[in-house]
Design a protein around this motif. Structure first.
Motif, PDB file in Angstrom:
ATOM      1  N   GLN A 171      29.169  55.092  57.050  1.00 52.91           N
ATOM      2  CA  GLN A 171      29.898  56.057  56.218  1.00 52.91           C
ATOM      3  C   GLN A 171      30.899  56.783  57.104  1.00 52.91           C
ATOM      4  OE1 GLN A 171      25.903  56.939  53.741  1.00 52.91           O
ATOM      5  NE2 GLN A 171      27.568  58.340  53.306  1.00 52.91           N
ATOM      6  N   SER A 172      32.048  57.088  56.543  1.00 49.34           N
ATOM      7  CA  SER A 172      33.181  57.544  57.350  1.00 49.34           C
ATOM      8  C   SER A 172      32.954  58.904  57.987  1.00 49.34           C
ATOM      9  CB  SER A 172      34.450  57.582  56.497  1.00 49.34           C
ATOM     10  OG  SER A 172      34.231  58.330  55.322  1.00 49.34           O
ATOM     11  N   PHE A 204      37.517  61.834  49.231  1.00 52.28           N
ATOM     12  CA  PHE A 204      37.228  60.409  49.377  1.00 52.28           C
ATOM     13  C   PHE A 204      36.094  60.220  50.386  1.00 52.28           C
ATOM     14  CE2 PHE A 204      40.836  58.529  47.147  1.00 52.28           C
ATOM     15  CZ  PHE A 204      41.733  59.576  47.108  1.00 52.28           C
ATOM     16  N   GLU A 244      34.080  57.176  52.250  1.00 46.66           N
ATOM     17  CA  GLU A 244      34.226  55.748  52.494  1.00 46.66           C
ATOM     18  C   GLU A 244      32.932  55.155  53.046  1.00 46.66           C
ATOM     19  OE1 GLU A 244      38.300  55.981  51.405  1.00 46.66           O
ATOM     20  OE2 GLU A 244      37.032  54.219  51.751  1.00 46.66           O
ATOM     21  N   CYS A 245      32.689  53.900  52.679  1.00 43.14           N
ATOM     22  CA  CYS A 245      31.488  53.210  53.138  1.00 43.14           C
ATOM     23  C   CYS A 245      31.855  51.754  53.429  1.00 43.14           C
ATOM     24  CB  CYS A 245      30.401  53.285  52.069  1.00 43.14           C
ATOM     25  SG  CYS A 245      28.906  52.364  52.452  1.00 43.14           S
ATOM     26  N   TRP A 275      26.263  54.059  45.541  1.00 45.40           N
ATOM     27  CA  TRP A 275      26.412  55.446  45.968  1.00 45.40           C
ATOM     28  C   TRP A 275      25.356  56.288  45.288  1.00 45.40           C
ATOM     29  CZ3 TRP A 275      28.734  57.646  49.889  1.00 45.40           C
ATOM     30  CH2 TRP A 275      29.858  57.032  50.472  1.00 45.40           C
ATOM     31  N   ARG A 294      36.299  49.478  44.687  1.00 47.28           N
ATOM     32  CA  ARG A 294      35.852  48.401  45.562  1.00 47.28           C
ATOM     33  C   ARG A 294      36.913  47.303  45.536  1.00 47.28           C
ATOM     34  NH1 ARG A 294      30.131  45.181  45.728  1.00 47.28           N
ATOM     35  NH2 ARG A 294      30.287  44.460  47.893  1.00 47.28           N
ATOM     36  N   ARG A 298      33.799  47.128  51.472  1.00 50.29           N
ATOM     37  CA  ARG A 298      34.138  48.547  51.393  1.00 50.29           C
ATOM     38  C   ARG A 298      33.945  49.096  49.980  1.00 50.29           C
ATOM     39  NH1 ARG A 298      37.309  51.650  54.861  1.00 50.29           N
ATOM     40  NH2 ARG A 298      37.724  49.735  56.039  1.00 50.29           N
ATOM     41  N   SER A 346      34.225  52.856  48.014  1.00 50.98           N
ATOM     42  CA  SER A 346      34.658  54.247  48.155  1.00 50.98           C
ATOM     43  C   SER A 346      34.201  55.075  46.972  1.00 50.98           C
ATOM     44  CB  SER A 346      36.183  54.316  48.262  1.00 50.98           C
ATOM     45  OG  SER A 346      36.649  53.528  49.340  1.00 50.98           O
ATOM     46  N   CYS A 378      25.350  56.020  50.933  1.00 50.28           N
ATOM     47  CA  CYS A 378      25.844  54.711  50.528  1.00 50.28           C
ATOM     48  C   CYS A 378      24.799  53.680  50.931  1.00 50.28           C
ATOM     49  CB  CYS A 378      27.170  54.427  51.220  1.00 50.28           C
ATOM     50  SG  CYS A 378      27.824  52.764  50.960  1.00 50.28           S
TER      51      CYS A 378
END
Lengths: 112, 114
Positions: free
Chosen positions: A6-7, A20, A22-23, A34, A68, A73, A75, A91
């Motif tokens: 995860q970001s 946002f 992200e994963c 999620w 997606r 990825r 999101s 995620c």
């Protein structure tokens, strides 16, 4: 080893901001999920995706959307963040629907 | 909607004691998984059981799947402080569609006091 990344570990956002999360997963898994996790409520599914560009609503999709565009990825988008969206966001990915889920480290989001 | 009830919700015991946590449902699952989550981290899979009556051991942890595949238990022998964490059970039910997922219980918070 399967890795789900995860970001961000921690985020602080203001009410009304678009957020946002992200994963990215590196195991070519079909499914991505999620969840949000809150004390006393457990893990609640927000959205999931079983293929690129495919998405399904989970139990609590209101106020969220997902994207997606690529298999690896997934999101999560908070269209207009609110304080009740302060939570731990997790995620996960899995090879297929009910198989073992591999989780990211989580993002602790605080909306002020 | 399938539900998984975990009990107890909280458990605090002394190092060296034994304990059992439970995961119950009125629904049948094709598989049952147990995860452990530490504070600030994501859940990590411990075990998957798929056959009714199945027993799996992971060092001091023993997992059992009920004969009817509706319930499961986790038994820890001689608990250690490193066992502290949130234990989650999750049931999988495959219907043949592409959108199946896991149903999670709310978890058991376990604290092992030194």
């Amino acid at each position: 080893d399967v890795k789900v990344t995860q970001s961000s570990r921690y985020l602080v956002k203001r009410t009304g901001e678009k957020v946002f999360l992200e994963c990215v997963q590196d195991m070519d898994h079909e499914n991505m999920f999620w969840y949000r996790q809150d004390p006393g409520l457990g893990l609640r599914l927000i959205y999931f995706s079983y293929d690129v560009k495919m998405k399904e609503k989970g139990d609590i999709p209101e106020g969220y959307s997902v994207s997606r565009e690529k298999k690896e990825r997934f999101s999560l988008i908070l269209e207009s963040a609110s304080t009740n969206q302060t939570s731990m966001y997790l995620c996960a990915s899995s090879l297929w629907g009910p198989s073992e889920a591999f989780f990211g480290q989580g993002t602790r989001l605080t909306v002020v | 909607t399938q539900l998984l009830e975990q009990s107890p919700q909280f458990l605090s015991i002394q190092e060296g004691e034994n304990l059992t946590v439970y995961c119950n449902s009125s629904s049948v699952f094709s598989s049952l998984q147990w995860y452990r989550q530490e504070p600030g981290e994501g859940p990590v899979l411990l075990v998957t059981v798929v056959t009714g009556g199945e027993v799996k051991k992971l060092k001091r942890l023993t997992f059992q799947f009920g004969d009817a595949r509706k319930d499961s238990s986790l038994h820890i022998t001689a608990a250690q402080p490193g066992d502290t964490g949130l234990y989650l059970c999750a049931g999988g039910a495959y219907s043949g569609g592409g959108a199946d997922g896991l149903t999670f219980g709310k978890g058991t918070h376990l604290i092992i006091q030194p």
